[in-house]
Design an enzyme around this catalytic site. Structure first.
Site, PDB file in Angstrom:
ATOM      1  N   GLU A 179      50.477  27.549 -88.448  1.00 38.37           N
ATOM      2  CA  GLU A 179      49.010  27.508 -88.464  1.00 38.37           C
ATOM      3  C   GLU A 179      48.413  28.917 -88.360  1.00 38.37           C
ATOM      4  OE1 GLU A 179      47.163  25.460 -85.167  1.00 38.37           O
ATOM      5  OE2 GLU A 179      45.201  25.518 -86.089  1.00 38.37           O
ATOM      6  N   LYS A 221      49.424  24.339 -91.619  1.00 32.93           N
ATOM      7  CA  LYS A 221      48.139  23.893 -91.064  1.00 32.93           C
ATOM      8  C   LYS A 221      47.134  24.979 -91.395  1.00 32.93           C
ATOM      9  CE  LYS A 221      45.853  22.261 -86.868  1.00 32.93           C
ATOM     10  NZ  LYS A 221      45.989  21.306 -85.762  1.00 32.93           N
TER      11      LYS A 221
HETATM   12  P1  13P Z   1      40.479  21.758 -84.219  1.00 34.73           P
HETATM   13  O1  13P Z   1      40.568  20.686 -85.268  1.00 34.73           O
HETATM   14  O2  13P Z   1      39.591  21.380 -83.063  1.00 34.73           O
HETATM   15  O3  13P Z   1      40.203  23.111 -84.787  1.00 34.73           O
HETATM   16  O4  13P Z   1      41.904  21.841 -83.527  1.00 34.73           O
HETATM   17  C1  13P Z   1      43.035  21.785 -84.300  1.00 34.73           C
HETATM   18  C2  13P Z   1      44.093  22.600 -83.694  1.00 34.73           C
HETATM   19  O5  13P Z   1      45.126  22.107 -83.353  1.00 34.73           O
HETATM   20  C3  13P Z   1      43.854  24.037 -83.556  1.00 34.73           C
HETATM   21  O6  13P Z   1      45.051  24.673 -83.228  1.00 34.73           O
END
Ligand code: 13P
Length: 341
Positions: A179, A221
């Site tokens: 991510e 992600k």
């Molecule tokens: P949000 O969808 O609230 O941005 O959180 C997702 C997430 O796991 C961020 O690391």
């Protein structure tokens, strides 16, 4: 493919199965305190279990939620009747995942920028999490847009750490969710978001290649390509969808098992509408789904907090609705009518 790699590919495919996405409930102790403070709930271990198990025991949730990302405390928690929370999830058809990074810290030499830590001892921690039932993991890097940032140094330091983490996950039989979040904070326009997101994703996939990470067993992600939250003229839903897909097509190899989005501060319905618009654009090389935290939880949390016992069933109904809406969006089948039913 060896059995080891086949298992990783199978888990990754299950996480992005048609009509399903991921529930992110891996808020660190500090972040969940902020969320609880916002709705007037005391931040105790018991309340955290009560709230998170409320979501996970929602009847039928597994029809739309393939997996849930947990925090270290949560993966060890046991329900009042003695059943481990991980067992409850498995019975509901929800794959247990775990956040393993140690948070974004100031990057030395780069004022205003962050690098995510947590590689030291990660092999041992992953082995323990696998024993506890985790089949996938998450590591979040943070890229900030501002005057003269992000720097190349920051993008590369984060990409390298993500790739080292991903390789360790795969060694442990755990699917890595990588991510690299480009923050929405600021008044930047859509083009700036595009350029930074493209550079970040390209650097990440170059590092994943260097570190021998198998893309069929990896999930990206991604943050959407979106105007800054304080931009004067914010791009509309179709512009965001088109820019995001364009960016992904340029940066993400087709072998990647799937792409799931974070919500990053978008409104609940806004996040659903963006995902739906992308999936209405036609065939993509990878499934495009969701891994929302706030955009899945906000309304259910607010309702539960008003009366945790009395409102439990209603909060679960809200959770199920939001999950179903995002499940439809992952197929490009969401509509205002479905939303307001
Ligand atoms: P949000 O969808 O609230 O941005 O959180 C997702 C997430 O796991 C961020 O690391």
């Amino acid at each position: 493919m060896t059995d080891h790699y086949q298992t990783l590919a199978d888990t990754a495919m299950a996480l992005v199965a048609p009509g399903k996405g991921i529930l992110a409930i891996d808020e660190s102790s500090g972040t969940i305190k902020k969320r609880f403070d916002g709705v007037g709930v005391e931040n105790t271990e018991e309340n955290r279990l009560d709230y998170r198990s409320m979501m996970l025991t929602t009847e039928g949730l597994g029809d739309y939620i393939s997996g849930a990302i947990l925090f270290d405390e949560t993966i060890r928690q046991v329900m009042p009747d003695g059943t481990p929370l991980v067992k409850v999830m498995e019975q509901a058809g929800i794959i247990p995942g775990i956040k393993v990074d140690a948070g974004a810290k100031d990057l030395a030499g780069f004022p205003g920028e962050k690098v995510t830590e947590g590689l030291d001892g990660l092999r041992e921690r992953l082995a323990e999490y696998a024993k506890l039932g985790a089949r996938f993991a998450k590591w979040r890097a943070v890229i900030t847009i501002g005057d003269d940032i992000p720097s190349r140094g920051c993008i590369e330091a984060n990409a390298h750490a993500l790739a080292r983490y991903a390789a360790l996950c795969q060694e442990a039989g755990i699917v890595p969710i990588v991510e690299p979040e480009v923050l929405m904070d600021g008044d930047h326009d859509l083009d700036t978001s595009f350029d930074v997101t493209e550079a970040t994703q390209k650097a990440l996939f170059a590092e994943l290649y260097e570190q021998n990470v198998m893309l069929e067993g990896t999930i990206l992600k991604a943050s959407m390509v979106i105007s800054g939250s304080e931009a004067s003229d914010r791009a509309d839903i179709n512009q965001v969808a088109e820019a995001t897909v364009d960016c992904l097509l340029n940066a993400v190899p087709a072998a990647t098992a799937g792409v799931v989005f974070l919500s990053g501060g978008q409104g609940d319905v806004e996040a659903t509408a963006h995902l739906d618009a992308m999936n209405k654009m036609g065939e993509m090389p990878w499934p495009l789904s969701f891994s929302y935290g706030r955009a899945l939880q906000a309304e259910a949390l607010a309702h539960w907090a008003k009366d945790p016992k009395g409102n439990r069933a209603e909060a679960q109904a809200i959770m199920l609705h939001r999950s179903r809406m995002n499940g439809l969006a992952s197929l490009g089948e969401w509509s205002e009518e479905e939303e307001n039913q």
